[in-house]
Design a protein around this motif. Structure first.
Motif, short mmCIF file in Angstrom:
data_model
loop_
_atom_site.label_atom_id
_atom_site.label_comp_id
_atom_site.label_asym_id
_atom_site.label_seq_id
_atom_site.Cartn_x
_atom_site.Cartn_y
_atom_site.Cartn_z
N ILE A 134 0.59 -1.20 0.01
CA ILE A 134 0.19 -0.16 0.13
C ILE A 134 0.95 1.30 0.00
O ILE A 134 1.65 1.57 0.99
CB ILE A 134 -0.88 -0.13 1.47
N ASP A 135 0.72 2.25 -0.84
CA ASP A 135 1.60 3.41 -1.11
C ASP A 135 1.31 4.36 -0.15
O ASP A 135 1.90 4.94 0.42
CB ASP A 135 1.20 3.96 -2.43
N ALA A 136 -0.23 4.43 0.20
CA ALA A 136 -0.54 5.49 1.09
C ALA A 136 -1.77 4.87 1.75
O ALA A 136 -2.73 4.35 1.22
CB ALA A 136 -1.03 6.77 0.47
N MET A 137 -1.93 5.20 3.36
CA MET A 137 -2.96 4.71 4.19
C MET A 137 -3.53 5.86 4.75
O MET A 137 -2.96 6.89 5.27
CB MET A 137 -2.42 3.48 5.06
N TYR A 138 -5.05 5.97 4.79
CA TYR A 138 -5.73 7.14 5.27
C TYR A 138 -6.56 6.47 6.35
O TYR A 138 -7.62 5.59 6.13
CB TYR A 138 -6.55 7.83 4.30
N VAL A 139 -6.17 6.62 7.70
CA VAL A 139 -6.95 6.15 8.74
C VAL A 139 -8.12 7.04 9.34
O VAL A 139 -7.95 8.21 9.17
CB VAL A 139 -5.98 5.41 9.83
N ILE A 140 -9.15 6.04 10.09
CA ILE A 140 -10.21 7.25 10.42
C ILE A 140 -10.51 6.85 12.33
O ILE A 140 -11.16 7.61 12.64
CB ILE A 140 -11.42 6.66 9.98
N LEU A 141 -9.48 6.24 12.73
CA LEU A 141 -9.62 6.23 14.44
C LEU A 141 -8.40 6.73 14.72
O LEU A 141 -7.27 6.34 14.19
CB LEU A 141 -9.83 4.46 14.61
N PRO A 142 -8.38 7.49 15.79
CA PRO A 142 -7.53 8.22 16.26
C PRO A 142 -6.21 7.43 16.90
O PRO A 142 -5.00 7.48 16.71
CB PRO A 142 -7.99 8.82 17.65
N PHE A 143 -6.37 6.06 17.55
CA PHE A 143 -5.41 5.31 17.77
C PHE A 143 -4.35 4.57 16.88
O PHE A 143 -3.52 4.00 16.90
CB PHE A 143 -5.91 4.22 19.06
N GLU A 144 -5.13 4.56 15.41
CA GLU A 144 -4.61 3.90 14.46
C GLU A 144 -3.18 4.35 14.09
O GLU A 144 -2.23 3.82 13.87
CB GLU A 144 -5.38 3.67 13.35
N LYS A 145 -3.04 5.84 14.12
CA LYS A 145 -1.71 6.43 13.77
C LYS A 145 -0.56 6.01 14.46
O LYS A 145 0.28 5.78 13.91
CB LYS A 145 -2.10 7.74 13.81
N ALA A 146 -0.99 5.91 15.91
CA ALA A 146 0.23 5.53 16.69
C ALA A 146 0.57 4.18 16.47
O ALA A 146 1.68 3.78 16.65
CB ALA A 146 -0.16 5.85 18.02
N PHE A 147 -0.50 3.32 16.21
CA PHE A 147 -0.41 1.85 16.06
C PHE A 147 0.46 1.62 14.85
O PHE A 147 1.51 0.93 14.90
CB PHE A 147 -1.67 1.17 15.92
#
Length: 372
Positions: A134-147
């Motif tokens: 995956i070239d780019a991931m756009y996440v929607i849950l606040p804890f996913e970025k840190a994960f």
């Protein structure tokens, strides 16, 4: 630009439709081909496959439908190759999408993911595949970025698209709502959200409907999923004394006093409508035994996961009984638990960020394509 979007269920169809609208605002020449549903088609996508043909859940159900799944994978690869998009955009639906992503990346297509697979729930090793494919991931849950950051992968948090979807909901008065659907004008409404697939709906309604005689001063109303026919619900609810409303979940939640909700996106939707809820889930015995050995989370509902504590009661598998349902539903109708839950919902909304998730994702996707 040409965009190929793959969503495999009702929630993905909703978020995919808003993403298509946002992409068309960014890119007036956008051509969109998609796997999704009626909403994505209405937003301007050309439908290659409807998600109703893809609705297999649980380990046993997947095994029994392997032939169809393999055929769908082959068709998808061929269809992408023929369309030759500038980017393939995956929306959740990880079991299917990660297989296609591996092929698409190797074949030379740009790959973006909007709404991350729940790799934080189980099999975190899949992050390595995501980093590769995956070239780019756009996440929607606040804890996913840190994960993801902890695993060496930078992703972009855009906020939760449900906030946008709910903000677009047109309000109806209670009088108009009850008159339209033949409901009792005085009795408070308890909404039943039993899921979106036949196997889970049948299993969940059996338990939920056991409560109807025990709450005579309330009326129970089932939120029908767009993927299922009205006749299916009628067969399950004969002589049960409940109403069924087809494909109007948000309108129903807008007038409900409380809800019984099958785990999934619906738990978050219910919370954003400020409706106290009891979360319920019961799976095929073998599917549950496998799942409990690979899922590492403390909770199954998005509400509790985001807040990292028990905000809503979860009745899972053997705890999903009539007595437990009765006790927990009574608490959120009459007890102090109702007020505590509503306070937590307000904090939850703050954590999810503001509006504009689809617009932010579309802007990032289009800008990256222009810059390449």
């Amino acid at each position: 630009m040409k965009y190929y979007i793959i969503a495999g269920e009702a929630s993905g169809d909703l978020h995919g439709s808003n993403l298509i609208k946002a992409l068309k605002k960014e890119d007036a020449q956008a051509q969109v081909r998609c796997w999704g549903g009626d909403l994505m088609q209405a937003a301007g996508g050309t439908l290659a496959k409807h998600y109703k043909e893809l609705a297999f859940m649980g380990f046993m159900e997947v095994l029994l439908n392997l032939g169809t799944i393999v055929q769908n994978i082959r068709f998808c690869k061929k269809d992408i190759a023929q369309f030759a998009p500038d980017v393939v955009i995956f929306i959740d639906y990880s079991g299917f999408n990660l297989k296609i992503a591996k092929w698409a990346k190797k074949t030379g297509f740009r790959t973006n993911y909007y709404i991350s697979p729940q790799v934080w729930a189980s099999r975190a090793g899949r992050v390595e595949k995501i980093k590769r494919d995956i070239d780019a991931m756009y996440v929607i849950l606040p804890f996913e970025k840190a994960f993801y950051r902890a695993r060496g992968y930078n992703v972009t948090f855009v906020g939760h698209p449900l906030i946008d979807a709910i903000a677009q909901q047109r309000e109806t008065s209670r009088d108009d709502f009850v008159e339209q659907h033949g409901l009792h004008p005085e009795k408070p409404i308890i909404a039943l959200l039993p899921g979106s697939r036949k196997q889970e709906v049948a299993k969940m309604l059996e338990g939920m409907l056991s409560l109807v005689p025990r709450f005579p001063e309330h009326q129970f109303v089932i939120a029908g999923a767009p993927s299922l026919e009205a006749d299916f619900y009628r067969q399950l609810t004969k002589n049960a004394g409940v109403r069924f409303i087809d494909n109007q979940t948000y309108s129903l939640l807008g007038h409900a006093q409380a809800a019984l909700v099958t785990s999934g996106t619906a738990t978050l939707e219910t919370a954003l409508f400020m409706v106290p809820q009891v979360v319920c889930y019961k799976a095929h015995w073998l599917s549950y035994q496998i799942a409990r050995r690979i899922i590492t989370l403390r909770f199954i509902s998005l509400v509790n996961l985001i807040m990292d504590r028990e905000v809503v009661k979860e009745l899972v598998q053997n705890d999903f009984t009539e007595e437990n349902l009765y006790r927990e539903l009574s608490k959120i109708i009459h007890g102090p638990e109702r007020g505590h839950m509503l306070e937590a919902y307000a904090a939850l909304r703050q954590k999810l960020g503001g509006t504009g998730a689809s617009n932010k994702a579309a802007h990032h996707i289009y800008t990256s394509l222009k810059g390449s």
